[in-house]
Design a protein around this motif. Structure first.
Motif, mmCIF file in Angstrom:
data_model
loop_
_atom_site.group_PDB
_atom_site.id
_atom_site.type_symbol
_atom_site.label_atom_id
_atom_site.label_comp_id
_atom_site.label_asym_id
_atom_site.label_seq_id
_atom_site.Cartn_x
_atom_site.Cartn_y
_atom_site.Cartn_z
ATOM 1 N N ARG A 111 0.853 -1.160 0.074
ATOM 2 C CA ARG A 111 -0.022 0.171 -0.109
ATOM 3 C C ARG A 111 0.838 1.271 0.068
ATOM 4 N NH1 ARG A 111 -3.965 0.150 4.899
ATOM 5 N NH2 ARG A 111 -2.168 0.013 5.994
ATOM 6 N N THR A 112 1.973 1.227 0.702
ATOM 7 C CA THR A 112 2.822 2.513 0.712
ATOM 8 C C THR A 112 3.733 2.383 -0.354
ATOM 9 O OG1 THR A 112 3.372 1.891 3.144
ATOM 10 C CG2 THR A 112 4.830 3.399 2.049
ATOM 11 N N ARG A 135 2.405 6.669 -6.879
ATOM 12 C CA ARG A 135 1.241 7.973 -7.422
ATOM 13 C C ARG A 135 1.688 9.229 -7.413
ATOM 14 N NH1 ARG A 135 -2.547 4.517 -5.001
ATOM 15 N NH2 ARG A 135 -2.665 5.597 -3.105
ATOM 16 N N ARG A 191 1.140 4.212 -3.083
ATOM 17 C CA ARG A 191 1.118 5.601 -2.775
ATOM 18 C C ARG A 191 2.297 6.319 -3.316
ATOM 19 N NH1 ARG A 191 -0.911 5.032 3.582
ATOM 20 N NH2 ARG A 191 -3.231 4.702 3.141
#
Length: 639
Positions: free
Chosen positions: A50-51, A57, A54
Motif C-alpha cells: 500500500r505504501t 502515485r 502511494r
C-alpha cells in the motif's frame, strides 16, 4: 496498547510463520503449511504494498516497491518462506525504526508536554482554575509551589524560585521577585507568585521554541539533499540491475534477491535520524538550531566573532577596585562620599558607584548633594553635607590645587592599563582614594574561549566599540586571539565580511538586535540570552536561550559530533549494501539472510544517531559554570 498496536503486524505475521513450521511437522498436506506461510507474507506485505502504491502515485520509486516486487516474485516462484521472511523482517524493522525514531524526537515531545493544561487566575478577587488556553493578556495568574507557569509574564507580587531548565537549559532554579520575567512551562520550586500575563498561548516563548524545533527537525540539510538525489537514481538503478541479472542469468530468484539486498534503507534514514537527534539534544540544552543546514555549517566554523559588551562582559558597569590613599579614611567611607556626590550626576558610571556603596553598607541613605557642577570630559565637583567632593580623572585635579596628585595619577594609570576606568576621589582638597569602574568580564568567558579552541575553532575574535587600551586588556584577560577595537555597529559587518572573504566559516555572536547586520552577514548568526525574545528565536540561525557562555562551544561541539555521526551512518549503509550485493553474486547470501542484515544495518544507523542524545563531556562544562556564577554573585555581594 500503543506498543501492541505498533508491533501487531509483525506479531501476527510471525505467528503465522511459526504455525506454518508446526504444520509442516504434523501429518498435514504440504499445501496447508504453504497457505499459512502465504498468509504470513500477505499480512506483513499488504501495508508495504500500500505504501509502495502511494509512493508510485507520487512518482517516487522507494524501498517499499523493491520489497513488494521481491515478495510477489518469490510467491510466484513458489518460494513462500522467502516471501514471508522478507515481508516479516521488513515489518518488524519498520516497527523498531518507528520506536527508535520516536526516541530521537523525545526532546520535542518533552517540550510539548511542558505546556500546562490549566491555569489559576485571579478574576473578581476569586481564584479560578481555567484552561491555560483561555487566559487573556493582562490577567493575573497565580503560581503556587509545584505548579507550572502557564503564560509568559512579569511578576507583580511575591517571591519564589522557578526551574527554567526547559527554556534556558540552566539546572539551577532562578529566584524571582517583583518585576522579573517568567516563562510558560517553567516549574515553581518554592514560593508564591502573582504574574501579569504578557504573552499567552502560541505567543509564549515555549510555543516559539516548540515551533522552531519542529521546523528544524523537518528541515533538509545539504548532505540530505545530496542523499535524496542519490537515492532517486540508485533505487531505479537497482530495478534495472534486477531486470538485467534476470535476463542474463535466467535466475529470477537471484535477481529478486539482488532487488531486496539492494534496498538503501539505512542510506535513506542515515542523515535525517542524525539531524533529528542532534537538534533534539540541542533543544534539551537550551540551544535552538534553525535546521540541518545550519547544523552542518556550524560543524565547519573556523572563526567565532564575539561582541564584547553583554557577551564577554556583563553589559553593566560595576566598581571593581577601591584604592584608599588617605589613611584617615576606610574603604567604605571613600565609597560613601563618592556615592553621595555621584547621586546627583547623570553620568553612566554614577549608578555603579551608588550601588557599590549600598552593597558595602553606606553610613545612611544616599541623599542628593547640595550643589553639583559637571565638568565635561573630566568629572564632577559637588558639595555634600557642607564638604567639597571632587571625582574625576587627573585632568580634573590639575584645575584645582590638590596635594599628592602624583600617587593618585600613578594608581589611576595602573588601573587604566588593566582596562578599567579610574575615578580619583578628593575630599576637602585631600586625595581620598581611587575608584575603578568597568564592565566586568564574566567568569565563564575565559573558559568559553578555551572550550571553543578545544572544539576545533581556530580563532576567536572580539569586536568592541571600546578604545584600544580597554579592548586589549579584556582580550588578554579572556584569551582572545584577535581584538578589533573602536568598531562601530556598522563596521562589525565589514569585519565579518572580510573574514569570510579570507575563506573562514564565521559565526557571529551578539544580542540579535544591535548586531543584526553582522549576524546576518556571518555564515552562522548566534543570539545570546534569547529567552523571552521571540525575534531572536525566530531570526537567529542558532539561539542560546540562557546566558551561559559555555553553551556556545557546546553547540559547536554537538554540531561536529552530529556531522560525524551522519558520515558514519552513510559509510555503514554503503558498505553494508556493497558487501551484501557481493555476497549474493559470489557468496550465496539468501534473500532472508540479506533482509536480516539489511534491517540490522537500519537499526544500527538509528542507534548510532541516538548516541547524540546522551550527555557529552563538553556539556559537563555547561553545567559546571553554574557553580562559578553562584560564587561570583556571592563575591559581588561581599564587596
Amino acid at each position: 496498547m500503543t506498543i501492541v498496536r505498533r508491533y501487531l503486524i509483525p506479531i501476527v505475521s510471525g505467528g503465522l510463520i511459526a504455525l506454518s513450521w508446526l504444520l509442516g511437522l504434523l501429518p498435514y498436506p504440504p499445501l496447508v503449511a504453504s497457505a499459512a506461510m502465504v498468509a504470513a507474507a500477505a499480512v506483513a506485505g499488504f501495508p508495504i504494498a500500500r505504501t509502495a502504491g502511494r509512493a508510485l502515485r507520487g512518482r517516487v520509486v522507494g524501498i517499499d516497491l523493491l520489497v513488494t516486487v521481491a515478495a510477489v516474485g518469490a510467491l510466484v516462484l513458489g518460494e513462500y518462506w522467502e516471501a514471508a521472511a522478507v515481508t516479516f523482517l521488513f515489518a518488524i524493522g519498520h516497527a523498531l525504526e518507528t520506536a527508535t525514531l520516536n526516541r530521537t524526537r523525545s526532546a520535542l515531545t518533552a517540550l510539548v508536554a511542558l505546556a500546562p493544561d490549566v491555569a489559576l487566575v485571579l478574576r473578581n478577587n476569586e481564584q479560578l482554575e481555567v484552561p491555560a488556553g483561555s487566559v487573556q493578556t493582562g490577567e493575573t495568574v497565580l503560581v503556587k509551589n509545584g505548579a507550572r507557569v502557564p503564560v509568559d509574564g512579569t511578576v507583580q507580587q511575591g517571591t519564589g524560585t522557578l526551574d527554567e531548565a526547559s527554556i534556558t537549559g540552566e539546572s539551577r532554579p532562578a529566584e524571582k521577585g517583583a518585576g522579573d520575567r517568567v516563562f510558560a512551562g517553567t516549574i515553581s520550586t518554592g514560593g508564591f507568585l502573582q504574574v501579569l500575563a504578557t504573552e499567552v498561548g502560541a505567543a509564549t516563548t515555549l510555543a516559539h521554541i516548540v515551533h522552531r524545533v519542529e521546523e528544524a527537525q523537518e528541515a533538509t540539510a545539504p548532505t540530505q539533499v545530496f542523499m535524496d538525489r542519490f537515492s532517486a537514481w540508485y533505487t531505479p538503478g537497482i530495478l534495472v540491475l534486477f531486470i538485467v541479472v534476470g535476463l542474463v542469468t535466467g535466475d529470477v530468484f537471484l535477481a529478486l534477491t539482488l532487488l531486496v539486498i539492494g534496498c538503501p534503507g539505512a542510506l535513506v534514514i542515515s542523515i535525517p535520524v542524525a539531524i533529528v537527534a542532534g537538534i533534539g539534544r540541542a533543544a534539551q540544552l537550551g540551544i535552538l538550531i534553525k535546521g540541518g543546514e545550519f547544523l552542518e555549517t556550524s560543524a565547519r566554523i573556523t572563526v567565532v566573532a564575539v561582541d564584547k559588551t553583554g557577551t564577554l562582559t556583563r553589559g553593566r558597569p560595576a566598581v571593581t577596585d577601591v584604592v584608599v590613599l588617605n589613611p584617615d579614611l576606610t574603604r567604605s567611607e571613600v565609597l560613601d562620599w563618592a556615592a553621595r556626590a555621584e547621586a546627583g550626576s547623570e553620568h553612566p558610571l554614577a549608578g555603579a558607584i551608588v550601588q557599590a556603596a549600598a552593597r558595602e553598607g553606606s553610613s545612611g541613605p544616599v541623599t542628593l548633594p547640595e550643589h553639583i557642577t559637571s565638568v565635561p570630559g573630566h568629572g564632577i565637583v559637588a558639595s555634600v553635607a557642607g564638604r567639597s567632593v571632587l571625582i574625576g580623572n587627573p585632568a580634573l585635579l590639575r584645575t584645582h590645587t590638590i596635594a599628592g596628585t602624583d600617587a593618585a595619577t600613578t594608581v589611576a594609570d595602573e588601573l587604566a592599563a588593566r582596562g578599567r576606568t579610574p575615578l580619583i576621589v578628593v575630599l576637602d582638597g585631600v586625595i581620598a582614594g581611587v575608584l575603578a569602574v568597568a564592565d566586568e568580564v564574566r567568569a565563564d568567558a575565559p573558559d568559553m574561549v578555551a572550550a571553543l579552541h578545544a572544539a576545533g575553532v581556530a580563532r576567536v575574535v572580539m569586536l568592541t566599540g571600546d578604545g584600544p587600551v580597554v579592548a586589549q586588556a579584556v582580550g588578554a584577560e579572556v584569551g582572545i586571539d584577535e581584538v578589533w577595537s573602536s568598531v562601530l555597529p556598522e563596521d562589525k559587518l565589514d569585519v565579518v565580511a572580510g573574514l569570510r572573504r579570507d575563506g573562514h566559516v564565521v559565526a557571529m555572536v551578539g544580542d540579535g538586535v544591535n548586531d543584526a547586520p553582522a549576524l546576518a552577514t556571518a555564515d552562522i548568526g548566534i543570539a545570546m540570552g534569547a529567552a523571552g525574545s521571540a525575534v531572536a528565536v525566530e531570526t537567529a540561525d542558532i539561539a542560546l536561550m540562557g546566558d551561559n557562555l559555555l553553551m556556545l562551544p557546546a553547540a559547536i561541539d554537538l554540531a561536529r559530533r552530529t556531522v560525524r555521526v551522519m558520515h558514519q551512518n552513510v559509510a555503514l549503509a554503503l558498505v553494508t549494501v556493497a558487501l551484501l550485493l557481493a555476497g549474493v553474486l559470489f557468496g550465496g547470501v539468501t534473500m532472508a539472510v540479506g533482509m536480516l542484515v539489511h534491517e540490522a544495518s537500519v537499526l544500527i544507523v538509528i542507534v548510532n544517531a541516538m548516541r547524540l542524545l546522551r550527555r557529552a563531556s563538553s556539556e559537563s562544562h555547561v553545567k559546571s559554570v553554574e557553580e562559578s556564577e553562584k560564587s561570583e554573585n556571592t563575591e559581588m555581594m561581599n564587596r
